[in-house]
Design a protein around this motif. Structure first.
Motif, PDB file in Angstrom:
ATOM      1  N   ARG A   1      -1.420  -6.364  -3.558  1.00 26.55           N
ATOM      2  CA  ARG A   1      -1.154  -5.500  -4.708  1.00 26.55           C
ATOM      3  C   ARG A   1      -1.750  -4.107  -4.500  1.00 26.55           C
ATOM      4  O   ARG A   1      -2.816  -3.964  -3.911  1.00 26.55           O
ATOM      5  N   PHE A   2      -1.039  -3.127  -5.005  1.00 28.93           N
ATOM      6  CA  PHE A   2      -1.551  -1.757  -5.075  1.00 28.93           C
ATOM      7  C   PHE A   2      -0.803  -1.045  -6.206  1.00 28.93           C
ATOM      8  O   PHE A   2       0.422  -1.095  -6.278  1.00 28.93           O
ATOM      9  N   GLY A   3      -1.576  -0.450  -7.094  1.00 29.52           N
ATOM     10  CA  GLY A   3      -0.961   0.217  -8.240  1.00 29.52           C
ATOM     11  C   GLY A   3      -0.025  -0.725  -8.973  1.00 29.52           C
ATOM     12  O   GLY A   3      -0.368  -1.879  -9.242  1.00 29.52           O
ATOM     13  N   PRO A   4       1.189  -0.274  -9.314  1.00 36.17           N
ATOM     14  CA  PRO A   4       2.153  -1.139 -10.004  1.00 36.17           C
ATOM     15  C   PRO A   4       2.950  -2.039  -9.066  1.00 36.17           C
ATOM     16  O   PRO A   4       3.878  -2.725  -9.499  1.00 36.17           O
ATOM     17  N   PHE A   5       2.602  -2.067  -7.772  1.00 37.94           N
ATOM     18  CA  PHE A   5       3.388  -2.767  -6.765  1.00 37.94           C
ATOM     19  C   PHE A   5       2.745  -4.096  -6.368  1.00 37.94           C
ATOM     20  O   PHE A   5       1.523  -4.249  -6.381  1.00 37.94           O
ATOM     21  N   ARG A   6       3.609  -5.021  -5.962  1.00 33.54           N
ATOM     22  CA  ARG A   6       3.173  -6.293  -5.373  1.00 33.54           C
ATOM     23  C   ARG A   6       4.047  -6.588  -4.171  1.00 33.54           C
ATOM     24  O   ARG A   6       5.276  -6.632  -4.283  1.00 33.54           O
ATOM     25  N   LEU A   7       3.419  -6.783  -3.015  1.00 28.12           N
ATOM     26  CA  LEU A   7       4.134  -7.117  -1.783  1.00 28.12           C
ATOM     27  C   LEU A   7       4.052  -8.623  -1.580  1.00 28.12           C
ATOM     28  O   LEU A   7       2.963  -9.160  -1.353  1.00 28.12           O
ATOM     29  N   ASP A   8       5.175  -9.298  -1.666  1.00 26.04           N
ATOM     30  CA  ASP A   8       5.242 -10.754  -1.529  1.00 26.04           C
ATOM     31  C   ASP A   8       5.666 -11.078  -0.103  1.00 26.04           C
ATOM     32  O   ASP A   8       6.807 -10.829   0.295  1.00 26.04           O
ATOM     33  N   THR A   9       4.734 -11.661   0.687  1.00 27.24           N
ATOM     34  CA  THR A   9       5.026 -11.920   2.097  1.00 27.24           C
ATOM     35  C   THR A   9       5.827 -13.192   2.314  1.00 27.24           C
ATOM     36  O   THR A   9       6.327 -13.411   3.422  1.00 27.24           O
TER      37      THR A   9
ATOM     38  N   ARG B   1       8.015  -3.666  -8.000  1.00 27.01           N
ATOM     39  CA  ARG B   1       7.339  -2.681  -8.852  1.00 27.01           C
ATOM     40  C   ARG B   1       7.606  -3.070 -10.293  1.00 27.01           C
ATOM     41  O   ARG B   1       8.752  -3.012 -10.752  1.00 27.01           O
ATOM     42  N   ASP B   2       6.551  -3.496 -10.983  1.00 33.58           N
ATOM     43  CA  ASP B   2       6.703  -3.984 -12.360  1.00 33.58           C
ATOM     44  C   ASP B   2       7.808  -5.030 -12.438  1.00 33.58           C
ATOM     45  O   ASP B   2       8.680  -4.984 -13.305  1.00 33.58           O
TER      46      ASP B   2
END
Length: 234
Positions: free
Chosen positions: A135-143, A150-151
């Motif tokens: 996660r960073f800011g409004p983002f989530r990276l799903d591996t 983003r949201d």
């Protein structure tokens, strides 16, 4: 492996040789010899990987690549190019191709490149549960799903854009040169161009920066390369 590949190649002899070797390697292969027909095949279904010649009748490989990226941003693409066409390779990489091979090439090398791309995807999916979401800011990276949200709204990324963001997220605050990023993200066997990294960085900024002209997360470190800031400066 049972992966279904789309081959876009107008040379019958090359297509026949590719079909023989790839099927022996365990891949399923569908071939189109025309750029327009290739785009129709992309519209019909999602392919596991696309092998794309650039010089095609109907529509050239660059147009096919754009069409694919608009519909399936994360499908891996390997370009098949003439050895002398360096500018063509650069343009293809800047449009989002993940790898290229210059003709004439070794069939064993092609199979190795294809398997390497699939391994990158599988390794991320098999990572420990704690690393599945970054996660960073409004983002989530799903591996696992290989997607950026983003949201809770999906942000399209190519395979290399995803890998580049994932690598930078794992090393926040550390600057990397373009050469290091080529080695660590594209791989030691990738005979690429350092300005290809610039193109991918610019596209990545357009996805995650509020103002890509004034980036606050993927920042330039002058004289070195690029750095990812989890907590961007105000």
């Amino acid at each position: 492996m049972n992966k279904h590949l789309l081959l876009v190649e107008d040379d019958d002899a090359i297509a026949q040789a590719l079909g023989l070797h790839l099927e022996q390697a365990g891949f399923r292969l569908h071939r189109e010899a025309d750029g327009r027909h290739a785009m129709a095949a992309i519209d019909r279904q999602r392919w596991d990987l696309v092998l794309l010649d650039l010089m095609l009748p109907g529509a050239d490989g660059w147009e096919v690549c754009r069409h694919l990226r608009e519909r399936h941003a994360d499908v891996p693409v390997i370009m098949l190019t003439a050895r002398s066409a360096e500018a063509h390779r650069v343009l293809g990489l800047e449009l989002g191709a993940d790898d290229y091979l210059a003709k004439p090439f070794s069939m064993l090398e092609l199979v190795a490149r294809i398997r390497a791309l699939f391994r990158r995807i599988e390794q991320l999916s098999a990572a420990s549960p704690a690393s599945h979401a970054l996660r960073f800011g409004p983002f989530r990276l799903d591996t696992v799903r290989r997607e950026l949200l983003r949201d809770d709204q999906a942000v399209p990324l190519t395979l290399r854009e995803f890998d580049l963001l994932h690598f930078l997220l794992k090393h926040p605050g550390r600057p990397f040169s373009r050469g290091e990023l080529l080695q660590r993200v594209w791989g030691a066997g990738f005979d690429g161009y350092e300005h290809t990294v610039n193109s991918h960085i610019n596209r990545l900024r357009s996805r995650i920066e509020d103002d890509p002209r004034e980036p606050r997360r993927v920042v330039t470190v002058w004289g070195v390369g690029y750095r990812f800031d989890l907590e961007p400066a105000p």
